[in-house]
Design a protein around this motif. Structure first.
Motif, PDB file in Angstrom:
ATOM      1  N   ARG A  47      59.073  -5.252 -33.857  1.00 38.17           N
ATOM      2  CA  ARG A  47      57.759  -5.602 -34.401  1.00 38.17           C
ATOM      3  C   ARG A  47      56.797  -4.423 -34.347  1.00 38.17           C
ATOM      4  O   ARG A  47      55.723  -4.463 -34.957  1.00 38.17           O
ATOM      5  CB  ARG A  47      57.193  -6.799 -33.640  1.00 38.17           C
ATOM      6  N   ARG A  48      57.174  -3.375 -33.637  1.00 34.74           N
ATOM      7  CA  ARG A  48      56.345  -2.173 -33.568  1.00 34.74           C
ATOM      8  C   ARG A  48      56.491  -1.297 -34.818  1.00 34.74           C
ATOM      9  O   ARG A  48      55.694  -0.370 -35.010  1.00 34.74           O
ATOM     10  CB  ARG A  48      56.706  -1.345 -32.333  1.00 34.74           C
ATOM     11  N   TRP A  49      57.491  -1.552 -35.640  1.00 31.91           N
ATOM     12  CA  TRP A  49      57.712  -0.713 -36.817  1.00 31.91           C
ATOM     13  C   TRP A  49      56.566  -0.958 -37.799  1.00 31.91           C
ATOM     14  O   TRP A  49      56.448  -2.015 -38.399  1.00 31.91           O
ATOM     15  CB  TRP A  49      59.048  -1.071 -37.451  1.00 31.91           C
ATOM     16  N   ARG A  50      55.742   0.058 -38.004  1.00 27.21           N
ATOM     17  CA  ARG A  50      54.544  -0.124 -38.826  1.00 27.21           C
ATOM     18  C   ARG A  50      54.873  -0.329 -40.294  1.00 27.21           C
ATOM     19  O   ARG A  50      54.069  -0.931 -41.029  1.00 27.21           O
ATOM     20  CB  ARG A  50      53.581   1.041 -38.653  1.00 27.21           C
ATOM     21  N   LEU A  51      56.027   0.155 -40.753  1.00 28.82           N
ATOM     22  CA  LEU A  51      56.399  -0.066 -42.143  1.00 28.82           C
ATOM     23  C   LEU A  51      56.787  -1.517 -42.411  1.00 28.82           C
ATOM     24  O   LEU A  51      56.718  -1.984 -43.543  1.00 28.82           O
ATOM     25  CB  LEU A  51      57.552   0.868 -42.542  1.00 28.82           C
TER      26      LEU A  51
ATOM     27  N   LYS B 256      55.228   9.790 -34.768  1.00 29.32           N
ATOM     28  CA  LYS B 256      54.008   8.994 -34.834  1.00 29.32           C
ATOM     29  C   LYS B 256      54.244   7.580 -34.293  1.00 29.32           C
ATOM     30  O   LYS B 256      55.352   7.054 -34.363  1.00 29.32           O
ATOM     31  CB  LYS B 256      53.505   8.906 -36.278  1.00 29.32           C
ATOM     32  N   LYS B 257      53.210   6.981 -33.764  1.00 34.59           N
ATOM     33  CA  LYS B 257      53.287   5.617 -33.264  1.00 34.59           C
ATOM     34  C   LYS B 257      53.809   4.681 -34.355  1.00 34.59           C
ATOM     35  O   LYS B 257      53.332   4.696 -35.489  1.00 34.59           O
ATOM     36  CB  LYS B 257      51.912   5.151 -32.794  1.00 34.59           C
ATOM     37  N   GLY B 258      54.817   3.884 -33.999  1.00 33.16           N
ATOM     38  CA  GLY B 258      55.391   2.939 -34.956  1.00 33.16           C
ATOM     39  C   GLY B 258      56.508   3.501 -35.806  1.00 33.16           C
ATOM     40  O   GLY B 258      57.071   2.781 -36.638  1.00 33.16           O
ATOM     41  N   ASP B 259      56.843   4.785 -35.617  1.00 33.43           N
ATOM     42  CA  ASP B 259      57.986   5.349 -36.345  1.00 33.43           C
ATOM     43  C   ASP B 259      59.288   4.738 -35.847  1.00 33.43           C
ATOM     44  O   ASP B 259      59.426   4.391 -34.673  1.00 33.43           O
ATOM     45  CB  ASP B 259      58.056   6.866 -36.139  1.00 33.43           C
ATOM     46  N   ALA B 260      60.274   4.642 -36.740  1.00 31.35           N
ATOM     47  CA  ALA B 260      61.606   4.150 -36.382  1.00 31.35           C
ATOM     48  C   ALA B 260      62.504   5.324 -36.037  1.00 31.35           C
ATOM     49  O   ALA B 260      62.488   6.361 -36.718  1.00 31.35           O
ATOM     50  CB  ALA B 260      62.214   3.365 -37.536  1.00 31.35           C
TER      51      ALA B 260
END
Length: 511
Positions: free
Chosen positions: A95-99, A331-335
Motif C-alpha cells: 500500500r506504500r507504492w505511490r503509483l 524516493k518515498k513510495g518507490d517500488a
C-alpha cells in the motif's frame, strides 16, 4: 504519469506514455532509455539483461515492469541482503507504492496478483507480520516430514509409471510440473482438488499474462471453499492447523496464506526439479559426481539454487522514505525488486560464476531477512526425494535433443524450461507402494488450458500440448499400430544383493 527516475539524465522529462501506447513497441528499452523486464529481450535471456543493467547502473538499476511501470531492480548481493533485512527502510506493505495510491497502476494490471496488498504475512511488517508469519511457521513445523517423503516417493513412482513403458518423456510436462502440486495438495488436505487446471493456473497467475487474474480467481475460489469445509470439519492437515491457530486468522487470511504456500512451493519446486534434472543430464560434472558418490542430490539441489534459482526476482519492497541506495536516489513510495538471480552471480561475492558452491548456502534463492521463505525445506525435500526416485527407476536417462535446443519461458519472477525431452530403456510399471487415501489423478483435462504465449524466438509453431502425464490408457497401442519391444540391457537390472540394499535404503528413508 511521473516516473521516480526523473533525476536520470536520459529520462524524458519524467513523462511516460499511457499503457499500451502504440508509439512504443515492446523492445528491450522503453521511455527514457530504461530497460524493460518484460518483452522479447527479457524473455529470451533475462540474465543478459541483468548484466547489462549492472554494467550501466551498478548494484541498483532503474527498470520498467509490464505496461512500462517504473521500479528499481536490486542486483548486488550485499544490497539485496540489506534491503531484505531492513524493513524499517524498505517495507513489504504494497500500500506504500505511490503509483498504486495515485491510480497510475490500475487494479487489473497484469502483475496485480503479485503486488496487490492482501492480508498476508508477506505484505506485513512488525507485529502484524509476527502474528501471521507465526501461524504459518508453527503449522509448517507440525508437518510430518517423514510422512511427506513417503508421499513424494509414491507420487513420483506413479508419475514414472505413466510414461516408463514409452522409452521417452518430457520431464517438465510429465514430472516436474505435477509432482509439487500433488504433494502440496496432499499437505494442505485437498488432494481431491489436484487437477490440470490447478497446475496450469498456479503457473499462470504470477506470469503477468492476460489470464493471470482469472487464474488467481480460480485458485482462490478452490482454497476459500476448502477453508470453509475445514472450519466445519477439521482434519489433521495444514489447513486445519492454520484455521485453529491461536493467532485467530480469519477465513480470508487462511485462504490467502494457503495460496501463498501453495503457489510459492509449487512454482519454485517445479522449476527447481526441472533445473536440477537439466544439470544432471547436461553437465558431465554433475552426473559423474553423483554416480561416483562425490555429490549427493541435496548438494546438487544447492548448486542449482545458486546457478538457476527457481525465482529470478521477487516484487517487491517499497521505500519508507527518501534514501540513497546503491548509488541511486530512491524516493518515498518507490517500488524495489529483489534480484535473486543477479545477486547469486554478483562478481563481488562470486568472481567465478562457474565455481562449485558445494557447502555454501549464502544464495538468495529463498530471499532473506524476516520474509525468507519458511517452507524452503519442503521444496528441497520434494526436489531431492522426487529426483532420487526418478533416477532410481530410470538410471539410464539421457537427453534426447541437443542441449542447445532446450527452450525457456521467462517472466518477471521466474524462468523455466518449457520441455526437457529424455529417452531411456522402456520398463514395465511398478506396483504402487502402498495405498494413499487421496485422489492422485494424473490424466490431463484437454478442455482446459492456461498458458503464457510461446517465446517470440521459437523457430516453428508446435501443435498445442496440454502438459501432464499421459492418460492411463496411453500405454496401449493405438489401433493399427504396434508397440516395438525394447530390450532392457541385462546390466541394467540390479543383482539380488543390490536390490536388497535398495529395499533397505527405501525403508530407512521412510518410503
Amino acid at each position: 504519469m511521473t516516473t521516480p527516475f526523473h533525476h536520470l539524465p536520459s529520462a524524458d522529462d519524467g513523462a511516460l506514455p499511457p499503457p499500451g501506447c502504440p508509439a512504443h513497441a515492446i523492445t528491450g528499452t522503453g521511455p527514457g532509455g530504461l530497460r524493460r523486464l518484460y518483452g522479447p529481450e527479457h524473455e529470451s535471456d533475462p540474465m543478459a539483461v541483468y548484466e547489462k543493467l549492472r554494467a550501466e547502473h551498478g548494484p541498483v538499476a532503474p527498470v520498467l515492469l509490464n505496461d512500462d511501470v517504473p521500479a528499481w531492480l536490486v542486483l548486488g548481493h550485499t544490497e539485496n541482503l540489506h534491503m531484505t533485512r531492513t524493513p524499517s527502510q524498505f517495507s513489504r506493505d504494497a500500500r506504500r507504492w505511490r503509483l498504486v495510491a495515485d491510480g497510475t497502476v490500475p487494479p487489473d494490471h497484469p502483475l496485480a496478483p503479485v503486488f496487490t496488498w492482501q492480508p498476508l504475512c508477506v505484505f506485513a511488517d512488525g507485529g502484524d507480520h509476527e502474528r501471521l508469519r507465526g501461524a504459518v511457521t508453527d503449522s509448517i513445523a507440525r508437518i510430518d516430514t517423514r510422512g511427506v517423503r513417503r508421499h513424494i516417493n509414491r507420487y513420483s513412482n506413479r508419475l514414472v509409471n505413466s510414461f516408463c513403458q514409452d522409452g521417452k518423456a518430457d520431464l517438465v510436462g510429465r514430472f516436474a510440473e505435477h509432482l509439487p502440486m500433488m504433494v502440496m495438495c496432499q499437505i494442505l488436505g485437498m488432494a481431491e482438488e489436484y487437477n490440470e487446471r490447478m497446475v496450469q493456473s498456479a503457473r499462470d497467475m504470477i506470469k503477468g499474462t492476460a489470464t493471470a487474474n482469472a487464474s488467481n480467481a480460480y485458485v482462490m475460489g478452490v482454497l476459500s471453499r476448502h477453508v470453509a469445509r475445514r472450519r466445519v470439519a477439521p482434519q489433521e492437515d495444514f489447513t486445519t492447523w492454520l484455521v485453529e491457530h491461536p493467532a485467530g486468522l480469519t477465513d480470508d487470511e487462511v485462504s490467502q496464506h494457503l495460496r501463498l504456500v501453495l503457489i510459492a512451493a509449487y512454482e519454485t519446486t517445479a522449476n527447481l526439479i526441472a533445473n536440477v534434472l537439466r544439470m544432471v543430464l547436461t553437465d558431465p560434472r554433475f552426473r559423474a559426481q553423483l554416480s561416483g558418490g562425490h555429490m549427493t542430490l541435496p548438494e546438487a539441489v544447492e548448486q542449482t539454487l545458486w546457478d538457476e534459482p527457481p525465482f529470478t526476482t521477487i516484487l517487491g519492497r517499497w521505500a519508507v522514505g527518501d534514501t540513497e541506495f546503491g548509488g541511486q536516489q530512491i524516493k518515498k513510495g518507490d517500488a524495489l525488486i529483489v534480484g535473486i538471480a543477479a545477486a547469486n552471480v554478483d562478481p563481488v561475492v562470486r568472481p567465478d560464476p562457474h565455481a562449485s558452491m558445494q557447502g555454501n548456502r549464502a544464495h538468495l534463492a529463498f530471499s532473506g531477512g524476516p520474509h525468507e521463505c519458511p517452507g524452503q525445506d519442503i521444496g528441497r525435500a520434494i526436489a531431492d526425494t522426487g529426483i532420487d526416485a526418478l533416477l532410481m527407476r530410470l538410471p539410464d536417462l539421457q537427453l534426447s535433443v541437443p542441449e542447445s535446443e532446450l527452450q525457456y519461458r521467462s517472466a518477471l519472477m521466474s524462468r523455466h524450461l518449457i520441455e526437457l525431452p529424455v529417452k531411456f530403456a522402456a520398463r514395465p510399471p511398478e506396483a504402487d507402494a502402498g495405498h494413499l487415501t487421496t485422489s492422485s489423478r494424473t490424466t490431463p483435462q484437454p478442455d482446459w488450458r492456461v498458458d503464457s504465449p510461446a517465446p517470440a524466438a521459437a523457430s516453428a509453431p508446435q501443435p498445442a500440448r496440454v502438459p501432464g502425464p499421459a492418460p492411463e490408457s496411453a500405454s496401449v497401442p493405438l489401433p493399427g499400430t504396434a508397440r516395438t519391444p525394447v530390450m532392457i540391457p541385462a546390466q541394467r537390472r540390479p543383482v539380488a544383493p543390490k536390490r536388497l540394499w535398495q529395499a533397505v535404503t527405501r525403508w530407512w528413508r521412510g518410503y
